[in-house]
Design a protein around this motif. Structure first.
Motif, mmCIF file in Angstrom:
data_model
loop_
_atom_site.group_PDB
_atom_site.id
_atom_site.type_symbol
_atom_site.label_atom_id
_atom_site.label_comp_id
_atom_site.label_asym_id
_atom_site.label_seq_id
_atom_site.Cartn_x
_atom_site.Cartn_y
_atom_site.Cartn_z
ATOM 1 N N GLN A 133 -3.096 3.554 2.887
ATOM 2 C CA GLN A 133 -2.234 3.653 4.062
ATOM 3 C C GLN A 133 -2.686 2.761 5.211
ATOM 4 O O GLN A 133 -1.862 2.172 5.912
ATOM 5 C CB GLN A 133 -2.176 5.108 4.527
ATOM 6 N N GLN A 134 -4.012 2.665 5.417
ATOM 7 C CA GLN A 134 -4.529 1.973 6.594
ATOM 8 C C GLN A 134 -4.946 0.522 6.350
ATOM 9 O O GLN A 134 -5.106 -0.245 7.296
ATOM 10 C CB GLN A 134 -5.729 2.741 7.154
ATOM 11 N N ARG A 135 -5.169 0.149 5.080
ATOM 12 C CA ARG A 135 -5.679 -1.192 4.796
ATOM 13 C C ARG A 135 -4.728 -2.036 3.953
ATOM 14 O O ARG A 135 -4.461 -3.185 4.283
ATOM 15 C CB ARG A 135 -7.032 -1.092 4.074
ATOM 16 N N VAL A 136 -4.242 -1.488 2.860
ATOM 17 C CA VAL A 136 -3.453 -2.297 1.932
ATOM 18 C C VAL A 136 -2.000 -1.851 1.894
ATOM 19 O O VAL A 136 -1.349 -1.895 0.845
ATOM 20 C CB VAL A 136 -4.058 -2.259 0.507
ATOM 21 N N GLY A 137 -1.481 -1.424 3.017
ATOM 22 C CA GLY A 137 -0.082 -1.015 3.097
ATOM 23 C C GLY A 137 0.844 -2.134 2.649
ATOM 24 O O GLY A 137 0.449 -3.293 2.504
ATOM 25 N N TYR A 138 2.081 -1.805 2.442
ATOM 26 C CA TYR A 138 3.023 -2.747 1.837
ATOM 27 C C TYR A 138 3.263 -3.998 2.691
ATOM 28 O O TYR A 138 3.714 -5.019 2.186
ATOM 29 C CB TYR A 138 4.339 -2.027 1.551
ATOM 30 N N ASN A 139 2.974 -3.968 3.964
ATOM 31 C CA ASN A 139 3.134 -5.163 4.785
ATOM 32 C C ASN A 139 2.025 -6.180 4.541
ATOM 33 O O ASN A 139 2.160 -7.350 4.880
ATOM 34 C CB ASN A 139 3.169 -4.785 6.272
ATOM 35 N N PHE A 140 0.899 -5.720 3.967
ATOM 36 C CA PHE A 140 -0.222 -6.624 3.712
ATOM 37 C C PHE A 140 -0.140 -7.233 2.314
ATOM 38 O O PHE A 140 -0.370 -8.424 2.131
ATOM 39 C CB PHE A 140 -1.540 -5.866 3.872
ATOM 40 N N ILE A 141 0.181 -6.425 1.321
ATOM 41 C CA ILE A 141 0.259 -6.895 -0.058
ATOM 42 C C ILE A 141 1.578 -7.618 -0.285
ATOM 43 O O ILE A 141 2.639 -7.145 0.110
ATOM 44 C CB ILE A 141 0.143 -5.725 -1.054
ATOM 45 N N GLN A 142 1.525 -8.776 -0.945
ATOM 46 C CA GLN A 142 2.715 -9.544 -1.281
ATOM 47 C C GLN A 142 2.745 -9.780 -2.786
ATOM 48 O O GLN A 142 1.710 -9.930 -3.418
ATOM 49 C CB GLN A 142 2.718 -10.883 -0.537
ATOM 50 N N GLY A 143 3.957 -9.813 -3.350
ATOM 51 C CA GLY A 143 4.054 -10.076 -4.774
ATOM 52 C C GLY A 143 4.827 -9.025 -5.537
ATOM 53 O O GLY A 143 4.778 -8.985 -6.766
#
Length: 333
Positions: A133-143
Motif C-alpha cells: 500500500q505504501q511503497r509499491v502501489g499501482y501508481n508506482f508499478i508499470q506494466g
C-alpha cells in the motif's frame, strides 16, 4: 566506487516455461535503470523506478506491531539523501529465498552489515500490506497486471532485509530489500529502497537519548529536548514510530515520581503563527495523552503547552535549523 554484483548460476536458458512466457519482454518503465551500486537478479525485469536527488525516507528496522492500538514498527530508520526506489519482477521458477540469498551475499561482499532481516510471519502483522500500500502501489508499478499482481498476491509470502554501510567518501549508504514469492501463478517481485547520504539528525538524537540522559538534562538545564516524537506534517497524532522515545520519557518520569513537567510543543516558522500555535498545543496534548494512557503516567504531573516558533534553538532560514526547532520539550515545573 562501491559496487554490488548479484550473480546467478545454473540458469538453463534453453528451457522456456509457461512462467517465463509471462515475463515482460522488456523493462516496463521508460527511463528506468538498475542502480549503479546494485545489479538486478538475472532474468528480472524492471517495473518501477523513481529517483529523488535529495529527500527523506523512513525505512522499517523492526517487526510490524501494534503500538497504542495502531500498527507501526518496533523501530524505524529515518534517513535523508539521494533516494532511489526500484521494483522488479522475476520468473516463477525462482524462489524468494534464492533471490534474497543472492542480494544478501552481494551486500555482504560490499561490506554492508545487515541490521534487520525477517521472513513471512517473523516480519510482524501485515508487513506485506504496508509495502504493497505504501511503497509499491499501482501508481508506482508499470506494466499491467503481470507487473502489479506479484506484490499483491505474494504479500504474505515475503522477505525483508535492511543493510547499512559506508561509501569510500565517508557518506552513509542504506539498502532495504523486500521481495515476494511467486504464488498463485504470479511472478515474483523485488522492491528496493536505496538511500545515499547521512542519517537525519532527529533520528540520531532519538536513538541515543535514554531516560538517564533526559533526567540529566532536566537536572542540569531544567528542560530537555526530545526529537524522537514524530507527527505527520500539519497533523497532531503521535506516530507509531514515537514509541521508543515515549517509553524512555515514561521511564524517566516513573524513576522521578515527584517530578512534574510542562510538555511543550515547538514548531518551525513555516506557516501562519496562529495555526502553528494551535498545532503545537494539540501535539503537546497528544504526547500527554499517550504518556497518561499507554504508559500510565499520572496526568496531573503533565501540563501541555504549545509555543509554535517562539523559542527556536537555531535559525529557521535553513532546513537544518528548522529541523532542530521542530521538537517536544520536557520542562520542569
Amino acid at each position: 566506487m562501491l559496487t554490488f554484483r548479484v550473480v546467478i548460476t545454473g540458469f538453463l536458458a534453453t528451457v522456456v516455461s509457461v512462467a517465463q512466457a509471462q515475463m515482460p519482454a522488456n523493462d516496463t518503465v521508460k527511463g528506468g535503470k538498475d542502480h549503479p551500486l546494485l545489479t538486478r537478479f538475472a532474468g528480472a525485469k524492471l517495473v518501477g523506478y523513481e529517483v529523488k536527488q535529495f529527500d527523506e525516507a523512513t525505512l522499517p528496522a523492526g517487526k510490524r506491531v501494534r503500538i497504542a492500538g495502531k500498527l507501526g514498527f518496533e523501530k524505524t530508520l529515518r534517513l535523508e539523501g539521494k533516494y532511489t526506489r526500484i521494483a522488479y519482477v522475476y520468473p516463477q521458477d525462482r524462489s524468494s529465498l534464492e533471490v534474497m540469498r543472492n542480494y544478501q551475499a552481494a551486500l555482504e561482499k560490499a561490506g554492508m552489515k545487515s541490521t534487520f532481516a525477517c521472513a513471512k510471519e517473523t516480519c510482524g502483522e501485515n508487513f506485506g500490506d504496508f509495502v504493497q500500500q505504501q511503497r509499491v502501489g499501482y501508481n508506482f508499478i508499470q506494466g499491467g497486471e503481470a507487473a502489479t499482481s506479484p506484490f499483491n498476491y505474494g504479500r504474505n509470502d515475503n522477505r525483508y532485509l535492511l543493510a547499512s554501510g559506508t561509501r569510500p567518501d565517508g557518506s552513509a549508504l542504506t539498502v532495504a530489500v523486500y521481495m515476494v514469492d511467486p504464488v498463485q501463478g504470479k511472478l515474483g517481485g523485488v522492491y528496493l529502497d536505496i538511500v545515499e547520504g547521512k542519517s537525519m539528525e532527529g533520528g540520531k538524537v532519538s536513538a541515543n537519548l535514554n531516560a538517564a540522559d533526559m533526567a540529566k538534562g532536566i537536572a542540569t538545564d531544567g528542560k530537555v529536548a526530545i526529537y524522537g516524537v514524530y507527527f505527520d506534517t500539519g497533523k497532531a497524532d503521535v506516530k507509531p514510530e514515537s514509541a521508543a522515545a515515549l517509553a524512555e520519557m515514561a521511564t524517566m518520569l516513573k524513576q522521578s515520581p515527584k517530578l512534574k513537567v510542562f510538555v511543550v510543543g515547538h514548531t518551525d516558522n513555516q506557516g501562519a503563527v496562529a495555526q502553528n500555535l494551535t498545532l503545537s498545543q494539540r501535539r503537546a496534548e497528544s504526547v500527554v495523552g499517550a504518556l497518561a494512557g499507554t504508559y500510565k503516567i499520572d496526568a496531573a504531573r503533565l501540563s501541555p503547552k504549545g509555543v509554535a516558533a517562539y523559542a527556536p534553538l537555531a535559525s529557521n532560514r535553513a532546513e537544518a535549523g528548522r529541523q532542530q526547532n521542530r521538537r517536544v520539550e520536557l520542562v520542569e515545573q
